[in-house]
Design a protein around this motif. Structure first.
Motif, PDB file in Angstrom:
ATOM      1  N   SER A  38      59.166  36.323   1.289  1.00  0.00           N
ATOM      2  CA  SER A  38      58.682  37.691   1.064  1.00  0.00           C
ATOM      3  C   SER A  38      59.890  38.571   0.803  1.00  0.00           C
ATOM      4  N   THR A  42      60.898  44.826   2.351  1.00  0.00           N
ATOM      5  CA  THR A  42      59.563  45.297   2.722  1.00  0.00           C
ATOM      6  C   THR A  42      58.740  44.271   3.494  1.00  0.00           C
ATOM      7  N   GLU A  43      59.184  43.002   3.487  1.00  0.00           N
ATOM      8  CA  GLU A  43      58.471  41.907   4.157  1.00  0.00           C
ATOM      9  C   GLU A  43      57.084  41.650   3.578  1.00  0.00           C
ATOM     10  N   VAL A  44      56.852  42.015   2.318  1.00  0.00           N
ATOM     11  CA  VAL A  44      55.583  41.745   1.651  1.00  0.00           C
ATOM     12  C   VAL A  44      55.799  40.760   0.497  1.00  0.00           C
ATOM     13  N   THR A  46      56.298  39.208  -2.981  1.00  0.00           N
ATOM     14  CA  THR A  46      57.041  39.794  -4.095  1.00  0.00           C
ATOM     15  C   THR A  46      57.276  38.763  -5.183  1.00  0.00           C
TER      16      THR A  46
END
Length: 100
Positions: A38, A42-44, A46
């Motif tokens: 991730s 942002t730890e999302v 991608t």
């Protein structure tokens, strides 16, 4: 999230150890066989693309077919499994980067 020029997404398998850049602009060296992470910021989930700072030396094996450019601008299409050549103009060892 727009894929644009990004080639990989979180959880894809890394095919070549090298530097990659995520959509947020963070560069990480990722190891062959690992998964794309991730976003480090942002730890999302991608998308990732190869960093242009990565290069290959004459004599190394070509791991990915494609267009490459050497230090003085010579371009060549090289097939996976081939060996990076010396400079086409001078015949001396050089470094190659992914073109474009």
């Amino acid at each position: 999230m727009s894929k644009q020029a990004y080639e990989y997404t979180t959880d894809d398998i890394v095919e070549e150890t090298r530097d990659y850049i995520c959509e947020s602009g963070v560069t990480r060296t990722l190891e062959e066989g690992s998964k794309f992470p991730s976003c480090p910021d942002t730890e999302v989930v991608t998308y990732w693309k190869r960093s242009n700072s990565h290069s290959h030396a004459s004599g190394q094996e070509v791991l990915e077919s494609g267009r490459y450019v050497d230090e003085d601008g010579d371009e060549a299409f090289l097939e996976a499994g081939a060996i990076f050549p010396n400079c086409p103009k001078s015949g001396v060892p050089t470094t190659w980067s992914h073109a474009g």
